[in-house]
Design an enzyme around this catalytic site. Sequence first.
Site, mmCIF file in Angstrom:
data_model
loop_
_atom_site.group_PDB
_atom_site.id
_atom_site.type_symbol
_atom_site.label_atom_id
_atom_site.label_comp_id
_atom_site.label_asym_id
_atom_site.label_seq_id
_atom_site.Cartn_x
_atom_site.Cartn_y
_atom_site.Cartn_z
ATOM 1 N N ASP A 199 0.844 -1.060 0.049
ATOM 2 C CA ASP A 199 0.138 0.141 -0.017
ATOM 3 C C ASP A 199 0.803 1.221 0.016
ATOM 4 O O ASP A 199 1.403 1.614 1.030
ATOM 5 C CB ASP A 199 -0.860 -0.020 1.142
ATOM 6 C CG ASP A 199 -1.906 1.283 1.294
ATOM 7 O OD1 ASP A 199 -1.493 2.018 0.727
ATOM 8 O OD2 ASP A 199 -2.313 1.268 2.291
ATOM 9 N N GLN A 202 0.783 6.345 1.150
ATOM 10 C CA GLN A 202 1.689 7.352 1.938
ATOM 11 C C GLN A 202 2.922 7.570 1.449
ATOM 12 O O GLN A 202 3.772 8.306 1.974
ATOM 13 C CB GLN A 202 1.269 7.082 3.397
ATOM 14 C CG GLN A 202 0.060 7.166 3.921
ATOM 15 C CD GLN A 202 -0.602 8.551 3.869
ATOM 16 O OE1 GLN A 202 -0.032 9.553 3.909
ATOM 17 N NE2 GLN A 202 -1.943 8.717 3.921
#
Length: 415
Positions: A199, A202
């Site tokens: 993921d 960020q």
Amino acid sequence: MYDINKVREDFPILGREVYGKPLVYLDNAATTQKPLCVLDAMRDEYLNVNANVHRGVHYLSQQATDLHEAAREKVRQFVNARKIEEIVFTRGTTEAINLVASTFCESQMKEGDEVIVTEMEHHSNIVSWQLQAMKRGIIVKHIPITDDGLLCLDQLESLITPQTKIISVAHVSNVLGTVNPVEDIIKTAHAHGIPVLVDGAQSAPHFQVDVQAMDCDFFAFSGHKMYGPTGIGVLYGKEEWLEKLPPYQGGGEMIDKVTWEKTTFERLPFKFEAGTPDYVATHGLAKAIEYVDSIGFDAIQEHEQELTRYAMEQLQTIPDIHIYGPSSNLSPLTSHPSPLRDAVVSFNVGEIHHLDMGTLLDRLGIAVRTGHHCAQPLMDRLGISGTVRASFALYNTKEEIDTLVAGIRRVSKMF
């Protein structure tokens, strides 16, 4: 380093006032502001090139298709994928993770098989797998964290079993700012023949991502967190894995031939892109990537790391403050210190509720995020209901951090 004042001119919203105070925007982990070049490019496409992409024979459709596919190539270069076929456009990181969870579990997992995530995951990387657990009986396990917000990687080997089929992990925590050693996780996983989904929501906005060097099998990120439009994201997948996975949705764009007896599907990446894509947003994302590239990730990372260090230093002067996550933004474990915390600082002050702190800071023109940040299992691990989160971008300044610190002191005195 770059001229921060010149950069801020590219983001007119930073010059506005809130409640009569200059806006201090420190909610970048939720979404970033958009530079004029992105807004101008999208407006220009709607005004001059608007037509549905792919298969159209008329001029506008071909022009729009060219822009859309040029954006895919721009993304390929951005993450250093081997082939353009490995770049799938989605609505964001959340849809990208759900795409993998759904199609991977359907084709590669059975009841009793396991996925490993971490204790610091965003809900997108927990609930998507839990939905599959409810449907298919798979098991969701997690790597625990230490009290200072680092993964207990020494426990990863013991979590892996013959039933472990995939590992899905945040590159950077959206709460703690912890930069996870994904390369080490991937090496361990691959030694057991297990693919890894990263993921990157960020991480992609803050430092250079190279999916080939990382050797991840899947990588997901969102446009709106890196100065691009909302509603557009990217799933990178190794070609061999994307070929194995079934389509995620059915409809136009993703088909080869449809008959009443059988449907065959388009080649990669279109197999996963059912329906009309947001072709204007893909063009906006490409412009955002060009903007970031024009500044340079080395300069951006240096600037944001200095902001993170300065913020932690100044926040720690506030009485009764508790900062969550790594105590330093640089890892002391290497001869050339690498980022350990990136562009995010979450905290609470004494017994002041995070919502009260955020609300009163807002009246001072300071935009921060409060709550559990879509990471309730992490909040449970920390023994709290939520935090105040300040998150930084390439346009933030030390003066804004000074304003934040002064604001926190002012609110603290009220309590």
